[in-house]
Design a protein around this motif. Structure first.
Motif, short mmCIF file in Angstrom:
data_model
loop_
_atom_site.label_atom_id
_atom_site.label_comp_id
_atom_site.label_asym_id
_atom_site.label_seq_id
_atom_site.Cartn_x
_atom_site.Cartn_y
_atom_site.Cartn_z
N HIS A 91 0.84 -1.20 0.00
CA HIS A 91 0.00 0.00 0.00
C HIS A 91 0.88 1.25 0.00
O HIS A 91 1.30 1.74 1.04
N SER A 150 -6.50 3.47 4.02
CA SER A 150 -5.52 2.44 4.38
C SER A 150 -6.15 1.40 5.29
O SER A 150 -5.91 0.19 5.13
N ALA A 153 -7.09 -2.51 4.33
CA ALA A 153 -6.54 -3.57 5.19
C ALA A 153 -7.65 -4.48 5.69
O ALA A 153 -7.49 -5.72 5.72
N GLU A 154 -8.77 -3.91 6.07
CA GLU A 154 -9.91 -4.72 6.53
C GLU A 154 -10.41 -5.62 5.41
O GLU A 154 -10.69 -6.81 5.64
N ALA A 199 -8.69 -6.60 2.85
CA ALA A 199 -7.62 -7.56 2.55
C ALA A 199 -7.67 -8.75 3.50
O ALA A 199 -7.57 -9.91 3.08
N LYS A 200 -7.84 -8.46 4.77
CA LYS A 200 -7.92 -9.55 5.75
C LYS A 200 -9.12 -10.44 5.46
O LYS A 200 -9.02 -11.68 5.49
N TYR A 247 0.22 -7.60 4.46
CA TYR A 247 -0.17 -6.23 4.15
C TYR A 247 1.00 -5.32 4.52
O TYR A 247 1.42 -5.27 5.68
N PHE A 263 2.48 -1.58 4.62
CA PHE A 263 2.06 -0.18 4.65
C PHE A 263 3.29 0.72 4.59
O PHE A 263 4.21 0.60 5.40
N SER A 280 -2.84 5.69 11.02
CA SER A 280 -2.94 4.43 10.29
C SER A 280 -2.29 3.29 11.06
O SER A 280 -2.88 2.21 11.22
N LEU A 309 -4.03 -0.14 12.34
CA LEU A 309 -3.61 -1.37 11.66
C LEU A 309 -3.18 -2.44 12.67
O LEU A 309 -3.38 -3.63 12.42
N VAL A 321 0.93 -7.76 9.23
CA VAL A 321 0.99 -6.35 8.86
C VAL A 321 2.39 -5.82 9.15
O VAL A 321 2.91 -5.96 10.26
N CYS A 366 4.53 -2.23 8.85
CA CYS A 366 4.57 -0.80 8.59
C CYS A 366 6.04 -0.39 8.47
O CYS A 366 6.78 -0.41 9.46
#
Length: 363
Positions: free
Chosen positions: A76, A101, A105-106, A108-109, A116, A118, A152, A156, A166, A168
């Protein structure tokens, strides 16, 4: 593997696409982008998106869930991507950079995506202190862009788990040549000034600290993150992405450019108000977790590459800070021509979005 890259038609995206295509030649790689900057090509031999299996055009604020069907990893990148744009479009920055974002992500899960990634930022640290900032340091976001990244990450974190990893990546300030070069970044700005006018005009007194990372090294970090296992850093990980050697004061960067491009004059603005955006960053955690994906490009190599790229382009625009090489200028021009509206939506697509929303409400 099937990989979705949002915001792939910006400054960082072409390098990410190239890196992932080289590493995963059999992967299905899809781009999803609003295409504001699609025409901002700089010395590209061919359209970077030619390396994709599919390029989708759309707004991350309204991206359909079906785009994520069968996707294994999401990168992302999509964002209102710097402080001047964040200042002018603050509410939209929160919508694009933060709310979208979390929404993606929601989705995508729910779609079974495994990783994911970020694109976060070290700018969330904000102000300098004696010690280099670690992942546990207090966050002090000073701009809308930085605040969007903090918000974010916070939301996340609880989404991670149940097979959803996830990462970041708190990137240092980007730099280096790209198929869609931006000059609204400190090192790129300095090289552009040296090449076009033989002068570097530092807008501050030169004392602020900045960590930097080359776009090619950003792509390497992303390559690591898209297949990262929870055993390597946890189901949720926020990590500084860069290298300790790339912490520089702004005046040091200018001096390095002048060394590579002889005859360059460097001036500082001694009357400038103190720049609070000054921070050094510790990248030890990233080094320990991703030892095989560490930054490889040196500062001198980055400067030489930018110099050669701009020279090949015949770049001579001394007024580049008011040109299409600045992302805010591109968006402003699109608005003035009424191609996009005040919400940064394409005017030609608003009716389509309205129809779609009506159908959803009816359903």
């Amino acid at each position: 593997m099937k990989i979705l890259i949002t915001g792939n038609m910006g400054y960082v995206g072409p390098g990410v696409v190239s890196q992932l295509r080289a590493t995963y030649p059999q992967a299905t790689i899809i781009g999803y982008d609003m295409a504001y900057f699609a025409s901002c090509l700089t010395n590209a031999q061919f359209l970077p998106e030619a390396k994709l299996d599919q390029q989708l055009f759309g707004d991350v604020r309204t991206m359909p869930a079906e785009v994520l069907n069968g996707v294994d990893a999401v990168v992302h990148l999509a964002a209102i991507s710097n402080d001047p744009m964040g200042t002018k479009f603050e509410d939209i920055t929160l919508d694009v950079n933060y709310r979208s974002s979390i929404r993606i992500a929601e989705m995508a899960k729910a779609a079974g995506v495994k990783n994911y990634v970020f694109a976060s930022s070290c700018s969330m640290y904000g102000a300098a202190s004696e010690q280099a900032k670690t992942e546990d340091s207090e966050l002090n976001p000073l701009t809308a862009y930085a605040r969007s990244k903090v918000a974010s990450e916070k939301e996340l974190a609880p989404l991670a788990g149940d097979g959803f990893t996830v990462t970041c990546l708190r990137f240092a300030t980007a730099c280096g040549m790209s198929d869609r070069l931006r000059l609204d970044l400190v090192l790129n700005d300095f090289v552009a000034g040296a090449v076009s006018t033989g002068k570097i005009n530092i807008l501050s007194d030169g004392s602020p600290w900045r960590p930097l990372i080359h776009v090619k090294d950003m792509a390497r970090a992303i390559e690591w993150a898209i297949t990262r296992e929870p055993s390597n850093g946890g189901e949720f990980l926020a990590v500084n992405a860069g290298s300790n050697e790339w912490n520089y004061q702004v005046k040091e960067l200018a001096e390095a450019v002048a060394e590579v491009i002889p005859g360059t004059e460097v001036s500082v603005n001694l009357e400038a108000a103190p720049d609070k955006r000054s921070y050094r960053v510790n990248f030890d955690l990233f080094k320990s977790l991703a030892p095989n994906y560490q930054p490889q490009v040196t500062l001198i190599q980055a400067i030489q590459e930018l110099r050669d790229g701009l020279t090949t382009m015949g770049f001579k625009d001394g007024n580049f800070r008011n040109s299409q090489y600045m992302r805010l200028m591109v968006l402003t021009s699109l608005q003035e021509s009424e191609a996009i509206n005040q919400q940064l939506q394409w005017n030609h697509s608003i009716s389509k979005v309205s129809e779609q929303e009506t159908k959803l409400e009816t359903a």
